[in-house]
Motif scaffolding. Structure first.
Motif, mmCIF file in Angstrom:
data_model
loop_
_atom_site.group_PDB
_atom_site.id
_atom_site.type_symbol
_atom_site.label_atom_id
_atom_site.label_comp_id
_atom_site.label_asym_id
_atom_site.label_seq_id
_atom_site.Cartn_x
_atom_site.Cartn_y
_atom_site.Cartn_z
ATOM 1 N N ALA A 77 0.840 -1.205 0.000
ATOM 2 C CA ALA A 77 0.000 0.000 0.000
ATOM 3 C C ALA A 77 0.874 1.254 0.000
ATOM 4 N N GLU A 78 1.939 1.250 0.787
ATOM 5 C CA GLU A 78 2.853 2.391 0.809
ATOM 6 C C GLU A 78 3.507 2.589 -0.552
ATOM 7 N N GLU B 258 1.305 4.308 -3.082
ATOM 8 C CA GLU B 258 1.236 5.774 -2.941
ATOM 9 C C GLU B 258 2.252 6.452 -3.860
ATOM 10 N N LYS C 35 1.410 7.663 -7.532
ATOM 11 C CA LYS C 35 0.701 8.904 -7.859
ATOM 12 C C LYS C 35 1.569 9.813 -8.713
ATOM 13 N N GLU D 29 -5.269 9.100 -8.615
ATOM 14 C CA GLU D 29 -5.179 9.338 -7.176
ATOM 15 C C GLU D 29 -6.298 8.634 -6.428
ATOM 16 N N ASP D 30 -7.529 8.725 -6.951
ATOM 17 C CA ASP D 30 -8.663 8.082 -6.285
ATOM 18 C C ASP D 30 -8.546 6.555 -6.323
ATOM 19 N N ILE E 18 -5.731 4.808 -6.431
ATOM 20 C CA ILE E 18 -4.685 4.450 -5.466
ATOM 21 C C ILE E 18 -5.200 4.614 -4.041
ATOM 22 N N ASP E 19 -5.915 5.701 -3.773
ATOM 23 C CA ASP E 19 -6.481 5.901 -2.426
ATOM 24 C C ASP E 19 -7.435 4.770 -2.057
ATOM 25 N N GLU E 20 -8.247 4.336 -3.019
ATOM 26 C CA GLU E 20 -9.157 3.223 -2.733
ATOM 27 C C GLU E 20 -8.378 1.946 -2.447
ATOM 28 N N VAL F 220 -5.371 1.703 -1.172
ATOM 29 C CA VAL F 220 -4.770 1.825 0.156
ATOM 30 C C VAL F 220 -5.820 1.574 1.236
ATOM 31 N N LEU F 221 -7.011 2.119 1.059
ATOM 32 C CA LEU F 221 -8.094 1.916 2.018
ATOM 33 C C LEU F 221 -8.482 0.438 2.128
ATOM 34 N N ASN G 282 -5.614 -1.674 3.668
ATOM 35 C CA ASN G 282 -5.571 -1.498 5.124
ATOM 36 C C ASN G 282 -6.680 -2.300 5.800
#
Length: 156
Positions: free
Chosen positions: A14-15, A18, A21, A92-93, A95-97, A99-100, A103
């Motif tokens: 996940a890191e 990021e 991006k 970005e969205d 990748i954010d999803e 990561v969420l 996690n």
């Protein structure tokens, strides 16, 4: 590999995501080779399969139930992932999803008792949960190397 290491590896992915991006948009969708996926497809693939694991595997394990025997159409799930990556969602969205969701997956893995990792995987006595999750980590690494080779300039 032990449970703690699996969780660390899953979070490290996940890191790493990021950092994607910063990938130029022209590389984000470009296939690795003819007929292959691009980075966007892989990140969406991670999301799709993480959700599948949470909903169809880990949630059952936490209740002490055997996961249902599903006929999984891998190609259809992967196509769905690729379609989602190319649906207009921003890099970005997406990748954010990821990561969420990743996690959340790690949170669920953390809830599985340590001793359960050494027991046979339900429905497949040939492997343990540790083997199963270690395979997931190896799968992630394979895709990470593929993406890194695609988007990172070669050293001089």
């Amino acid at each position: 590999m032990e449970k703690k290491r699996i969780m660390e590896e899953e979070l490290a992915t996940a890191e790493w995501a990021e950092s994607l991006k910063a990938v130029p948009d022209e590389l984000w969708f470009r296939p690795f080779r003819e007929g292959a996926w691009g980075p966007a497809d892989v990140i969406s693939h991670f999301i799709t399969w993480d959700k599948f694991l949470i909903q169809n595997r880990i949630s059952y394990l936490l209740r002490g139930d055997e996961p249902p025997k599903l006929k999984v159409d891998v190609d259809a799930l992967n196509k769905h992932a690729s379609d989602f990556a190319r649906s207009g969602i921003s890099k970005e969205d997406l990748i954010d999803e990821f990561v969420l969701v990743r996690n959340a997956l790690v949170t669920f893995i953390d809830k599985i008792p340590e001793e359960r990792f050494l027991q046979p995987y339900p429905g497949n006595p040939e492997i343990t949960l540790l083997d199963y999750f270690s395979g997931m980590v190896a799968h992630d690494r394979k895709h990470q190397k593929e993406i890194d080779a695609h988007v990172r300039p070669l050293p001089l």
